[in-house]
Scaffold this motif. Sequence first.
Motif, mmCIF file in Angstrom:
data_model
loop_
_atom_site.group_PDB
_atom_site.id
_atom_site.type_symbol
_atom_site.label_atom_id
_atom_site.label_comp_id
_atom_site.label_asym_id
_atom_site.label_seq_id
_atom_site.Cartn_x
_atom_site.Cartn_y
_atom_site.Cartn_z
ATOM 1 N N LYS A 106 75.791 -35.724 -45.160
ATOM 2 C CA LYS A 106 74.641 -36.479 -45.653
ATOM 3 C C LYS A 106 73.561 -35.523 -46.142
ATOM 4 O O LYS A 106 72.953 -35.706 -47.190
ATOM 5 C CB LYS A 106 74.094 -37.381 -44.540
ATOM 6 C CG LYS A 106 72.957 -38.282 -45.006
ATOM 7 C CD LYS A 106 72.502 -39.192 -43.884
ATOM 8 C CE LYS A 106 71.371 -40.098 -44.353
ATOM 9 N NZ LYS A 106 70.895 -40.980 -43.263
ATOM 10 N N ALA A 107 73.336 -34.444 -45.362
ATOM 11 C CA ALA A 107 72.333 -33.447 -45.743
ATOM 12 C C ALA A 107 72.732 -32.728 -47.016
ATOM 13 O O ALA A 107 71.893 -32.345 -47.823
ATOM 14 C CB ALA A 107 72.142 -32.440 -44.606
ATOM 15 N N LEU A 108 74.039 -32.544 -47.223
ATOM 16 C CA LEU A 108 74.532 -31.817 -48.389
ATOM 17 C C LEU A 108 74.185 -32.531 -49.689
ATOM 18 O O LEU A 108 74.109 -31.931 -50.740
ATOM 19 C CB LEU A 108 76.050 -31.626 -48.277
ATOM 20 C CG LEU A 108 76.713 -30.707 -49.296
ATOM 21 C CD1 LEU A 108 76.128 -29.309 -49.195
ATOM 22 C CD2 LEU A 108 78.214 -30.668 -49.088
ATOM 23 N N ILE A 139 70.256 -17.380 -56.669
ATOM 24 C CA ILE A 139 69.848 -18.646 -56.062
ATOM 25 C C ILE A 139 70.663 -18.849 -54.792
ATOM 26 O O ILE A 139 71.892 -19.007 -54.847
ATOM 27 C CB ILE A 139 70.047 -19.834 -57.018
ATOM 28 C CG1 ILE A 139 69.182 -19.654 -58.277
ATOM 29 C CG2 ILE A 139 69.698 -21.143 -56.325
ATOM 30 C CD1 ILE A 139 69.367 -20.738 -59.320
ATOM 31 N N GLU A 140 70.005 -18.841 -53.639
ATOM 32 C CA GLU A 140 70.676 -19.003 -52.346
ATOM 33 C C GLU A 140 71.433 -20.328 -52.291
ATOM 34 O O GLU A 140 70.906 -21.379 -52.667
ATOM 35 C CB GLU A 140 69.640 -18.972 -51.221
ATOM 36 C CG GLU A 140 70.232 -19.089 -49.830
ATOM 37 C CD GLU A 140 70.999 -17.854 -49.403
ATOM 38 O OE1 GLU A 140 72.186 -17.996 -49.098
ATOM 39 O OE2 GLU A 140 70.410 -16.762 -49.397
ATOM 40 N N GLY A 141 72.687 -20.261 -51.853
ATOM 41 C CA GLY A 141 73.481 -21.470 -51.674
ATOM 42 C C GLY A 141 74.311 -21.875 -52.870
ATOM 43 O O GLY A 141 75.174 -22.757 -52.757
ATOM 44 N N MET A 142 74.068 -21.256 -54.037
ATOM 45 C CA MET A 142 74.868 -21.590 -55.210
ATOM 46 C C MET A 142 76.099 -20.686 -55.264
ATOM 47 O O MET A 142 76.001 -19.479 -55.039
ATOM 48 C CB MET A 142 74.045 -21.443 -56.493
ATOM 49 C CG MET A 142 74.744 -22.002 -57.735
ATOM 50 S SD MET A 142 73.659 -21.998 -59.193
ATOM 51 C CE MET A 142 72.586 -23.371 -58.793
ATOM 52 N N LYS A 143 77.238 -21.270 -55.536
ATOM 53 C CA LYS A 143 78.485 -20.515 -55.554
ATOM 54 C C LYS A 143 78.502 -19.527 -56.721
ATOM 55 O O LYS A 143 78.022 -19.821 -57.815
ATOM 56 C CB LYS A 143 79.665 -21.481 -55.677
ATOM 57 C CG LYS A 143 81.015 -20.858 -55.435
ATOM 58 C CD LYS A 143 82.104 -21.932 -55.448
ATOM 59 C CE LYS A 143 83.470 -21.317 -55.180
ATOM 60 N NZ LYS A 143 84.540 -22.336 -55.204
ATOM 61 N N SER A 144 79.054 -18.350 -56.489
ATOM 62 C CA SER A 144 79.214 -17.360 -57.556
ATOM 63 C C SER A 144 80.369 -17.783 -58.452
ATOM 64 O O SER A 144 81.517 -17.853 -58.010
ATOM 65 C CB SER A 144 79.499 -15.982 -56.946
ATOM 66 O OG SER A 144 79.651 -15.021 -57.963
ATOM 67 N N SER A 145 80.081 -18.114 -59.717
ATOM 68 C CA SER A 145 81.139 -18.624 -60.596
ATOM 69 C C SER A 145 80.778 -18.417 -62.061
ATOM 70 O O SER A 145 79.623 -18.170 -62.411
ATOM 71 C CB SER A 145 81.384 -20.122 -60.331
ATOM 72 O OG SER A 145 80.249 -20.883 -60.704
ATOM 73 N N LYS A 199 74.405 -28.603 -53.362
ATOM 74 C CA LYS A 199 74.984 -29.544 -54.309
ATOM 75 C C LYS A 199 74.736 -29.030 -55.728
ATOM 76 O O LYS A 199 73.593 -28.756 -56.109
ATOM 77 C CB LYS A 199 74.343 -30.926 -54.144
ATOM 78 C CG LYS A 199 74.910 -31.971 -55.096
ATOM 79 C CD LYS A 199 74.135 -33.267 -55.001
ATOM 80 C CE LYS A 199 74.618 -34.266 -56.035
ATOM 81 N NZ LYS A 199 73.791 -35.491 -56.049
ATOM 82 N N TYR A 200 75.813 -28.865 -56.495
ATOM 83 C CA TYR A 200 75.683 -28.360 -57.859
ATOM 84 C C TYR A 200 76.857 -28.874 -58.679
ATOM 85 O O TYR A 200 78.009 -28.769 -58.271
ATOM 86 C CB TYR A 200 75.673 -26.831 -57.884
ATOM 87 C CG TYR A 200 75.713 -26.252 -59.280
ATOM 88 C CD1 TYR A 200 76.832 -25.583 -59.747
ATOM 89 C CD2 TYR A 200 74.634 -26.401 -60.142
ATOM 90 C CE1 TYR A 200 76.872 -25.063 -61.033
ATOM 91 C CE2 TYR A 200 74.664 -25.890 -61.419
ATOM 92 C CZ TYR A 200 75.774 -25.224 -61.865
ATOM 93 O OH TYR A 200 75.807 -24.716 -63.132
ATOM 94 N N ALA A 242 69.893 -25.891 -49.981
ATOM 95 C CA ALA A 242 71.053 -25.164 -49.467
ATOM 96 C C ALA A 242 71.225 -25.485 -47.990
ATOM 97 O O ALA A 242 70.259 -25.508 -47.225
ATOM 98 C CB ALA A 242 70.864 -23.664 -49.667
ATOM 99 N N VAL A 243 72.463 -25.759 -47.588
ATOM 100 C CA VAL A 243 72.779 -26.115 -46.207
ATOM 101 C C VAL A 243 73.754 -25.100 -45.638
ATOM 102 O O VAL A 243 74.721 -24.709 -46.302
ATOM 103 C CB VAL A 243 73.399 -27.533 -46.136
ATOM 104 C CG1 VAL A 243 73.817 -27.859 -44.716
ATOM 105 C CG2 VAL A 243 72.406 -28.564 -46.653
ATOM 106 N N ASP A 244 73.504 -24.643 -44.417
ATOM 107 C CA ASP A 244 74.413 -23.723 -43.737
ATOM 108 C C ASP A 244 75.492 -24.542 -43.028
ATOM 109 O O ASP A 244 75.240 -25.183 -42.005
ATOM 110 C CB ASP A 244 73.648 -22.865 -42.727
ATOM 111 C CG ASP A 244 74.559 -21.930 -41.959
ATOM 112 O OD1 ASP A 244 74.121 -21.402 -40.919
ATOM 113 O OD2 ASP A 244 75.726 -21.740 -42.386
ATOM 114 N N ILE A 245 76.713 -24.507 -43.571
ATOM 115 C CA ILE A 245 77.808 -25.293 -43.010
ATOM 116 C C ILE A 245 78.156 -24.825 -41.597
ATOM 117 O O ILE A 245 78.469 -25.634 -40.725
ATOM 118 C CB ILE A 245 79.029 -25.220 -43.944
ATOM 119 C CG1 ILE A 245 78.775 -26.098 -45.168
ATOM 120 C CG2 ILE A 245 80.300 -25.677 -43.233
ATOM 121 C CD1 ILE A 245 79.887 -26.144 -46.149
#
Length: 441
Positions: free
Chosen positions: A18-20, A217-223, A188-189, A25-28
Amino acid sequence: MQKTILTIAMATLCLFFKALSQDKAVDITAKGIQIGQYIPNVKFEEIHNYKTKTASIADFQGKLLILDFWATWCGSCVNAIPEMEKLQKQFDGKVQFLSVSYEPKETVIPFLKRLHKGKPSMIPQVTGDKSLSKFFPHIYLPHFVWIGKDGKVRAVTDMIDVTAANIEKMLSSEGEVLLREKKDMRMKYDKNKPLLVNGNGGDGSQLIYHSTLSGYIEGMKSSRNLAPPDSAFGNRLTLSNCPAIWFFKLAFSDGYPTFFPDNRVLLEVKEPEKIYPSEEIRYSDWLKTPGNGYCYQLQVPKSLKDNFYPILQEDLRRIFPQYRGSVEKRKVKCMVLVLLPGADLLKTKHRTEQPEERFSSKGFHIKNSFMGAFIDRIQIEYQRFSKIPFLDHTGYLDRLDMDVEADLRNVESMNQGLKKYNLQWVEKEVELPMLVIRDKQ
């Protein structure tokens, strides 16, 4: 007790997802069992290389237990296995490594047999895991959980902290041992929408052209994502949390399939570590350092598609004025595929049928397709970490059939399998277009 903890864990995960959905950014890893908490007596229904066919956490009490979450497709995980074997031997009787994979035994066990080449392993292997990963949620592999003799979680780390020195510290102290805690951040991105639009920063309904640059940007996947041209967005390239080298690879890729791989890039700069990190540095930490990791998006209307790469190169000169990139022909050592003298054993016998291409690390099957299908998969996937390019010098242009059993990550193994088709990989110096990055004079 175990059922109660599992219920709490599942409820926590529901809150996490839900938080995601929020724009933060959320720490899983923070949603599972934490450092200082006790792990329940989880039972393993599938454990291999162990004295019994089933086991539980309680069977390892009295030792420092290190859980290694891994997968056969994870190169870093596989590279870590020899080091863990060495540490297990060094601390045998005091420490127990336990490898944990969500993959089925049909995938894991044959893979490990090939990896160990018949040599016995000291590390038990859990396959088909569904329990431990719920208690210790994570995104990135490998993922290590350190559990003390009393069943209390003492650390959560990545591979760089799994060292003899840190194990000694953990064994010599029942108190707090400060190891860098691994945190798997996720935001979420939607890569199919422009950056900073409609959840990424506005709805983008009137967007015609833009070029956007930010730092890490913290939490964004490197892609990297180069979207196919369409009428709505035209041409669009997105780089998220990427180093400078990726900007150059893509900017000068026009006319080359996809992009320049690492073995087609020459860094002729005084400080190459500012473009790409050395192996001694943790990649994620290096990216976060200001001036190393960037997020970027270029979007141009479809009418300017022919100018897409020149525009990207113009941006590059503005973003990185200290460097210059160019494509130059250089003589470099390569691995080339050659056709040996003899009969044509490749020509397809299925010309009227649909092409088929199936690849795995154990071999490949090609029916009514072309040599390029094989070369591309070798270069891009199975030999992507090779320091030298893999090229096709067979000159074979007809449709072909091939069935080969071989380790596609090993040249000698491939040559054994390709022998029946009069094919062979040979080392040769070849003049190739190379991407050269140099300091601005």
